[in-house]
Design a protein around this motif. Sequence first.
Motif, PDB file in Angstrom:
ATOM      1  N   GLN A 304      -9.281   2.743   5.084  1.00  0.00           N
ATOM      2  CA  GLN A 304      -7.895   2.278   4.954  1.00  0.00           C
ATOM      3  C   GLN A 304      -6.910   3.405   5.271  1.00  0.00           C
ATOM      4  OE1 GLN A 304     -10.235   2.063   2.570  1.00  0.00           O
ATOM      5  NE2 GLN A 304     -10.201   0.072   1.532  1.00  0.00           N
ATOM      6  N   GLU A 352       5.640   0.063   4.853  1.00  0.00           N
ATOM      7  CA  GLU A 352       5.171  -0.805   3.757  1.00  0.00           C
ATOM      8  C   GLU A 352       3.687  -1.088   3.891  1.00  0.00           C
ATOM      9  OE1 GLU A 352       6.728  -1.450   1.005  1.00  0.00           O
ATOM     10  OE2 GLU A 352       8.212  -0.119   1.965  1.00  0.00           O
ATOM     11  N   LYS A 353       3.309  -1.501   5.101  1.00  0.00           N
ATOM     12  CA  LYS A 353       1.907  -1.816   5.378  1.00  0.00           C
ATOM     13  C   LYS A 353       1.030  -0.583   5.105  1.00  0.00           C
ATOM     14  CE  LYS A 353      -1.403  -4.079   7.806  1.00  0.00           C
ATOM     15  NZ  LYS A 353      -2.004  -5.327   7.464  1.00  0.00           N
ATOM     16  N   LYS A 355       1.645   1.858   3.064  1.00  0.00           N
ATOM     17  CA  LYS A 355       1.565   2.108   1.616  1.00  0.00           C
ATOM     18  C   LYS A 355       0.527   1.193   0.973  1.00  0.00           C
ATOM     19  CE  LYS A 355       6.099   4.014   0.424  1.00  0.00           C
ATOM     20  NZ  LYS A 355       7.480   3.639   0.050  1.00  0.00           N
ATOM     21  N   GLU A 356       0.522  -0.085   1.403  1.00  0.00           N
ATOM     22  CA  GLU A 356      -0.474  -1.030   0.877  1.00  0.00           C
ATOM     23  C   GLU A 356      -1.881  -0.508   1.142  1.00  0.00           C
ATOM     24  OE1 GLU A 356      -0.023  -4.936   2.589  1.00  0.00           O
ATOM     25  OE2 GLU A 356       2.118  -4.965   2.054  1.00  0.00           O
ATOM     26  N   LEU A 357      -2.083  -0.080   2.388  1.00  0.00           N
ATOM     27  CA  LEU A 357      -3.410   0.407   2.770  1.00  0.00           C
ATOM     28  C   LEU A 357      -3.800   1.642   1.967  1.00  0.00           C
ATOM     29  CD1 LEU A 357      -3.050  -0.119   6.602  1.00  0.00           C
ATOM     30  CD2 LEU A 357      -4.867  -1.124   5.205  1.00  0.00           C
ATOM     31  N   ALA A 359      -2.786   2.347  -1.023  1.00  0.00           N
ATOM     32  CA  ALA A 359      -3.086   1.900  -2.384  1.00  0.00           C
ATOM     33  C   ALA A 359      -4.511   1.346  -2.438  1.00  0.00           C
ATOM     34  CB  ALA A 359      -2.071   0.839  -2.818  1.00  0.00           C
ATOM     35  N   GLU A 360      -4.870   0.544  -1.435  1.00  0.00           N
ATOM     36  CA  GLU A 360      -6.235  -0.003  -1.350  1.00  0.00           C
ATOM     37  C   GLU A 360      -7.274   1.109  -1.325  1.00  0.00           C
ATOM     38  OE1 GLU A 360      -7.344  -2.764   1.809  1.00  0.00           O
ATOM     39  OE2 GLU A 360      -5.353  -3.671   1.601  1.00  0.00           O
ATOM     40  N   PRO A 364      -2.536   5.872  -3.744  1.00  0.00           N
ATOM     41  CA  PRO A 364      -1.184   5.300  -3.615  1.00  0.00           C
ATOM     42  C   PRO A 364      -0.095   6.370  -3.543  1.00  0.00           C
ATOM     43  CG  PRO A 364      -2.040   4.971  -5.824  1.00  0.00           C
ATOM     44  CD  PRO A 364      -3.170   5.477  -5.002  1.00  0.00           C
TER      45      PRO A 364
END
Lengths: 531, 351
Positions: A304, A352-353, A355-357, A359-360, A364
Amino acid sequence: MIHRRTLLTATVSALMLSAAPVTLWAETPADTLIQAWTIDDIISLDPAEIFEFTASEIAGNTYETLIGYDPKNVADIFGKVAESWEISEDGKTISFKVKEGRSFASGNPITAEDVVFSLTRAVKLDKSPAFILTQFGFTPETVDDLIVQTGDYSFDFKMDKPYAPTLVLYCLTATVAMVVDKKLVMEHEVNGDFGYEWLKVNYAGSGPFTIREWRANEVVVMERNENYAGDKPAMARAIYRHIPETATQRLLLQQGDIDIARNLAAEDIAALKQDPNVTLEAGVKGSIYYMGLNQKNEFLSKPQVRQAMKYLVDYQTIADTIMAGKVEVHQAFLPKGFLGAVNDTPFSLNVEKAKELLAEAGVPEGFTVTMDTRNTPEITAMGQAIQQTMAMAGIKLELIPGDGGQTLTKYRARNHDIYIGRWGPDYQDPHTNADTFARNPDNSDDAASKPLAWRNAWDIPEMTAKADAAVLEADADKRAQMYVELQKESMETSPFVIMFQEIEVLGERNNVKGFVMGPSFNDNSFAKVTK
Amino acid sequence: MTGTTHLRGRRGALWLGKFARLVLTVAVTFFGLLLVTFLIGRIVPVDPVLAVVGDRAPKSVYDRVYIELGLDKPLWEQFWMYLQKVFTGDFGISFLSKRPIVDDIARVFPATLELATVGIIIGTVVGVPAGIWAAVRQGKWPDQLVRVLGLVGYSAPIFWLGLLGLLVFYAKLHWVAGPGRIDIAYEYAFTPKTGLILWDTAMQGQWGAFANAFSHIILPASLLGYFSMAYISRMTRSFMLAELAQEYVTTARVKGVPEWRIVWVHALRNAAVPLVTVIALSYAGLLEGSVLTETVFAWPGLGQYLTNSLQNADMNAVLGGTLVIGAIFVGLNLLSDLLYNVLDPRVRRRA
């Protein structure tokens, strides 16, 4: 009497100064093309050894290959020195016929003997680009039995496997496969060196121009080849002058002291757009700019995180502003124009995308990594722009500047976190880049082959097998499809953030016409230039 | 009779001792120079094999060149092998140009020599009178002017001044020719013999080519001249001030010797002694090859050669170049010592 002498000297120099301008203002001679280029990368003029941009271009204008392709449409392959070729039933032997009645600049006829000599010589000398030929199963010991003359104007090329014909033919368009004048070269042989010591600073070819002189870091002088079989060039002479500073090149071009400036920085391009006497020309090149993420790094090895990185580059802004049109956004490992190249650009700046990745991936808050950045103005500016966008997602990117030799040494030892660099294909076939971006036969530290995948410690046995299979696919369409799949998979999973494809920009005086820019440097041709 | 012979013998021994000391000093200097350069070259984290085979070479080619360059041997052994070769006059082969270092340096050094020589002539011809002028008019506007000019010369980056000079004198005013040593049109008008274009063209009577070469060299040489002028004029000023404060100057003035004679003959003759060293050292500095000037003016000299070699870890070339520069420094130092002897009778007597 010191003061009188001083006075005298001062007067003489003042007189000389005032007299000097009279002799200035020679435009470049009408039959001579003068280009400014940084040519300090030339280490040899022997086609068996040439592997650098400038030397490739010189070879492309002074030597001929067996096979050529149309620089505007690389799928169009045709014979240059070769008249025709035939592939055997089992796909392992190609029988070539050589055009008759053509000769080298020396006047010696071009025969199959010269072609066989040139190819076997390159294998036996075993210089850096020799692998382009030896990958078909030749070794210095066996090559004499595998590339064999069958007549005055015919020879056989026997390979160990039924390689895709396009792969073989494209490899034969590379500088290492250029045809040299056997008789002339062997006249200068010393201690069984196949004339290497002589040819590295001399010339024995059949192209539109001949090489008269190379003075390292100073000048290369080429002259029209009166024995050239094709259309004779309009220019009697073509000269490269070594001008290391781009602003100096720009000044010389604006003054008309040179015809073409080859190294222009973004600010020079901006300034030249305003100059009515100068035209800018652009041609898409095969080189790719990318970041390599070392999989030995605990953060970068997370899938990720690798994906997140691809959303943290502001591709379009860098291409338009920092590089001022010297690159275009490109995200697949095969450059545009290659068989099977993927031209989609799925990634753009999306914090944003990313950051999501992250976090996954379990990070984070982001992390800190270093990037080895070659200290050229452009790579540095790119690095700084990426540093800013990475910071938006909490990734602290520390830039480590170094010169080319330093950063490359570290990269090749896999001691980097991130490396930002440029990769140019070695020949026009897709295997050249698949071989390095999508193949890693042995990921151990002392591996025999160290492609880019190895340098980033990316262990990919399955992908390597797929890339190997593509090499043996005879059907061009099926083969293209295999490369499309490899690129798509690489885009999603690889540790390569592929960003741009290079566009070569040159500035020329308005009266200069006919310079052809091809995808690789040996396709750049000034044989048809008029002024 | 016996007395003089004895004296002569003693003086001979003295000279011999002096000479031996000199040789020893020079030898130690060169050894230290080589050792330090060699170590720096090995500490630089650049792989010299890359410069030879490039980034793409397969492992077999890489390994072969690695061994060819002797990199598999311990550091001290590499250095020892190098020293042995140097003693026989073999400076090795450049990894990059694949030619003997001696040939390479013989090709690039004349360009630097020519530029530095014209530069130091300009620097001296302008700097010395300017310094004298400033000293004579101490504290007045000429003094300030020379000081400001010197300050600018000291502090402005040469790279920037060079580009500015090109823009003004070449691009706008068209007074001088652009970067490079000579126009292509004149390139083959003469036979290169010494590599000094001004010299070669003048000797062969090619005055058109000479004028063209002169219009190429004058701007970069003036720039280098300006830099050395900054230093030379300051030093001249202080030497002259020291001399002008001496009693013999007062005496001469009382005797009614004309002022110009006091300044230009009496004081300058004495100030000239230390000035020779200053000029010699400035000259040596220019002979190292000014990398930035050479880059801006596309001047194929020693500075560019050394930088390029160092960046590619071409150690034979770097060591060879360092030796040449070292020899220049030592040589010019000895020469200025000799001139000291000639110019200053007191030194002569002491010897």
